[in-house]
Design a protein around this motif. Structure first.
Motif, PDB file in Angstrom:
ATOM      1  N   ALA A  27       0.833  -1.210   0.000  1.00  0.00           N
ATOM      2  CA  ALA A  27       0.000   0.000   0.000  1.00  0.00           C
ATOM      3  C   ALA A  27       0.867   1.259   0.000  1.00  0.00           C
ATOM      4  O   ALA A  27       0.565   2.232  -0.712  1.00  0.00           O
ATOM      5  CB  ALA A  27      -0.934   0.002   1.200  1.00  0.00           C
ATOM      6  N   THR A  30       2.185   1.732  -3.478  1.00  0.00           N
ATOM      7  CA  THR A  30       1.111   2.157  -4.380  1.00  0.00           C
ATOM      8  C   THR A  30       0.787   3.633  -4.199  1.00  0.00           C
ATOM      9  O   THR A  30       0.653   4.378  -5.175  1.00  0.00           O
ATOM     10  CB  THR A  30      -0.139   1.292  -4.143  1.00  0.00           C
ATOM     11  N   LEU A  31       0.670   4.068  -2.954  1.00  0.00           N
ATOM     12  CA  LEU A  31       0.356   5.471  -2.667  1.00  0.00           C
ATOM     13  C   LEU A  31       1.476   6.401  -3.125  1.00  0.00           C
ATOM     14  O   LEU A  31       1.229   7.449  -3.729  1.00  0.00           O
ATOM     15  CB  LEU A  31       0.100   5.652  -1.165  1.00  0.00           C
ATOM     16  N   ILE A  47      -6.986  10.345  -3.900  1.00  0.00           N
ATOM     17  CA  ILE A  47      -6.030   9.349  -3.398  1.00  0.00           C
ATOM     18  C   ILE A  47      -6.213   9.328  -1.886  1.00  0.00           C
ATOM     19  O   ILE A  47      -5.986  10.333  -1.212  1.00  0.00           O
ATOM     20  CB  ILE A  47      -4.571   9.699  -3.772  1.00  0.00           C
ATOM     21  N   ALA A  49      -5.016   7.917   1.354  1.00  0.00           N
ATOM     22  CA  ALA A  49      -3.954   7.206   2.063  1.00  0.00           C
ATOM     23  C   ALA A  49      -4.444   6.623   3.386  1.00  0.00           C
ATOM     24  O   ALA A  49      -4.089   5.495   3.748  1.00  0.00           O
ATOM     25  CB  ALA A  49      -2.777   8.151   2.308  1.00  0.00           C
ATOM     26  N   ALA A  52      -6.502   3.483   2.775  1.00  0.00           N
ATOM     27  CA  ALA A  52      -5.646   2.422   2.220  1.00  0.00           C
ATOM     28  C   ALA A  52      -4.783   1.787   3.308  1.00  0.00           C
ATOM     29  O   ALA A  52      -4.675   0.552   3.378  1.00  0.00           O
ATOM     30  CB  ALA A  52      -4.760   2.995   1.111  1.00  0.00           C
ATOM     31  N   PRO A  75      -4.014  -3.782  -3.623  1.00  0.00           N
ATOM     32  CA  PRO A  75      -4.611  -2.475  -3.945  1.00  0.00           C
ATOM     33  C   PRO A  75      -5.371  -2.492  -5.266  1.00  0.00           C
ATOM     34  O   PRO A  75      -4.868  -2.973  -6.288  1.00  0.00           O
ATOM     35  CB  PRO A  75      -3.384  -1.548  -4.047  1.00  0.00           C
ATOM     36  N   PHE A 119      -7.478   2.421  -2.576  1.00  0.00           N
ATOM     37  CA  PHE A 119      -6.510   3.500  -2.397  1.00  0.00           C
ATOM     38  C   PHE A 119      -6.847   4.753  -3.196  1.00  0.00           C
ATOM     39  O   PHE A 119      -6.341   5.832  -2.888  1.00  0.00           O
ATOM     40  CB  PHE A 119      -5.093   3.025  -2.745  1.00  0.00           C
ATOM     41  N   SER A 172      -1.544   0.389  -9.806  1.00  0.00           N
ATOM     42  CA  SER A 172      -2.570  -0.482  -9.249  1.00  0.00           C
ATOM     43  C   SER A 172      -2.404  -1.907  -9.779  1.00  0.00           C
ATOM     44  O   SER A 172      -1.659  -2.151 -10.725  1.00  0.00           O
ATOM     45  CB  SER A 172      -3.956   0.050  -9.628  1.00  0.00           C
TER      46      SER A 172
END
Length: 492
Positions: A27, A30-31, A47, A49, A52, A75, A119, A172
């Protein structure tokens, strides 16, 4: 160290299950990658965070207890058409600015119940009306792919372009889309991805902002056919809140991936050879036929004579339903409001400011074809054509198991290059995809090659209603034969 950006959904899930890395680590990556790419790609509307990381931590706890579900800790991005409780959902339109649903769409709930980690919301053409992702209120989404030797920004396809960009950029591991006339399959083709439009009703539309209710199909975008099969399985299912949802059981679509296509009959419709189609598309289509023949399938020439009427019928039916569905957006209960001198003036100013040009165009077309004096001439005639298109497919499926066509008439094109021309030129991008929506039957796009500029091209597989298993088996056979492993080079 694991290259998280290169992982497929299956590889990410297996890595988490085997504790090669944690859901929190995945995660965080990804973020970080989403934020880094947002300035260049403009793929996301939100988005999140906090959500997520909370979901990732919960997934790590389940994995530690040996209670991992199918998508545990992976995610997944949500197109900004799906209601996610407590997260702004705007359909990329100013008129829904600030709207935060107090409920969860059925599809997103199914994904969270399978362990997926939310996310971000992905940008899209406003109210899903577009084929290039240039009509979003927040501006166009940029395709991670570029032509060889060029820095020109390309469209990711629409309307699910933000979802396609998030996957193609290695952010993703799966994403949701909706397909009303090709809005999953076309972005998948433009971004080198797999895109699936299941049978109408296979995935619930409850909690999904409506464009054209009889044509809207929720479905997934993914990096591989297996990933797409898993996502479709987890998204699908009967839903008492959607009267059009299919009430039968959901097959394990993943088991169909890798199943032999030997003995299957694959139809090649003559009507999909359109005037002006690039030779590259014809060559790829021919290559696809050869691949399936080599895998043991029988190639059969077929005819779908009503195909030429599909696009005109679609651009009557879809705007007609849109004009009805979008009548609810008036600024009274939620979303943007522009105060006027009286109630009527408030309505007019709110809708003029809230809806973009393309949405206004389609609402006006829809209102026109439903008006007295034109209802019979346009709308009823389009419904009759719709029935004939379905009859064409039903007749074809009496002799073949699946149909193979190109997905799009070209590779991704430059941002602004078609928007400046007649809207009809943009609408023609849907020429190979709208028929499956009109008939409500499953179809998917599989990445199968690159054009002369190094941009992805896709092949489309269409099967009879509720036969996604054959679709996935044929799609996997094409995927294996094509060996498509090209990726967009990082420039953002």
């Amino acid at each position: 160290m694991t290259d998280f950006s290169a992982l497929t959904l299956v590889e990410a899930a297996e890595g988490l299950k085997n504790k090669e890395f944690s859901a929190v680590e995945l995660a965080e990556f990804t973020l970080e990658r989403a934020h880094a790419a947002q300035g260049a790609l403009n793929a996301f509307t939100v988005i999140d965070a906090g959500r997520a990381m909370a979901m990732a931590k919960a997934s790590d706890e389940r994995i530690a207890k040996g209670e991992a579900r199918a998508l545990e800790g992976v995610p997944v991005a949500m197109k900004d058409l799906f209601a996610v409780e407590g997260v702004e959902t705007t359909a990329s339109s100013n008129i829904l600015k600030g709207f935060t649903p107090t409920y969860e769409s059925t599809v997103s709930k199914n994904l969270w119940d399978a362990g997926a980690v939310f996310f971000a919301k992905t940008s899209m053409d406003e109210f899903a009306m577009g084929s290039s992702n240039e009509t979003a209120a927040s501006g166009p989404v940029v395709n991670p792919w570029r032509a060889k030797g060029s820095e020109e920004k390309l469209v990711p396809g629409g309307s699910s372009g933000g979802s396609a960009a998030a996957l193609a950029a290695g952010i993703s591991y799966g994403a949701t889309g909706t397909d009303t006339g090709g809005s999953i399959r076309q972005p998948a083709a433009f971004a080198g991805l797999v895109g699936v439009k299941p049978t109408y009703g296979r995935c619930s539309r409850w909690g999904v902002v409506a464009f054209a209710s009889s044509l809207d199909h929720p479905g997934p975008l993914a990096k591989t056919v297996r990933d797409a099969a898993i996502l479709t399985r987890e998204m699908a299912g009967p839903d008492p809140k959607d009267s059009t949802s299919y009430t039968g059981p959901v097959p394990d679509f993943e088991k169909a991936v890798g199943r032999s296509v030997k003995g299957l009959k694959i139809g090649i419709p003559a009507e999909y050879r359109v005037e002006g189609m690039p030779q590259e598309i014809e060559t790829l289509w021919s290559q696809g036929r050869d691949w399936l023949k080599a895998a043991g399938a029988e190639i059969v020439d077929i005819s779908l004579p009503m195909t030429k009427y599909a696009l005109p019928a679609y651009y009557i039916i879809a705007p007609a339903e849109a004009s009805s569905n979008l009548a609810r957006y008036d600024g009274m209960r939620y979303g943007q409001r522009v105060e006027g001198e009286d109630l009527t003036d408030t309505y007019e100013k709110t809708r003029a400011a809230g809806f973009g040009t393309e949405v206004q165009r389609r609402v006006l077309i829809g209102t026109y074809v439903l008006s007295a004096g034109y209802y019979d001439a346009y709308y009823l005639k389009a419904l009759k054509v719709r029935r004939r298109i379905l009859e064409d497919f039903n007749a074809a499926f009496e002799t073949v198991d699946a149909i193979l066509t190109p997905t799009t008439p070209s590779a991704a094109f430059a941002i602004g290059s078609k928007a400046k021309a007649s809207p009809i030129e943009m609408y023609l991008n849907d020429i190979f995809t709208v028929t499956a929506n009109i008939a409500g039957i499953p179809a998917m796009s599989v990445p199968a090659g690159l054009d002369k500029n190094g941009l992805p091209l896709g092949l489309q597989v269409i099967t009879r209603a509720l036969d996604e298993e054959t679709m996935f088996s044929v799609g996997a056979a094409l995927e294996d034969a094509a060996g498509f492993d090209a990726k967009a080079e990082v420039w953002w």
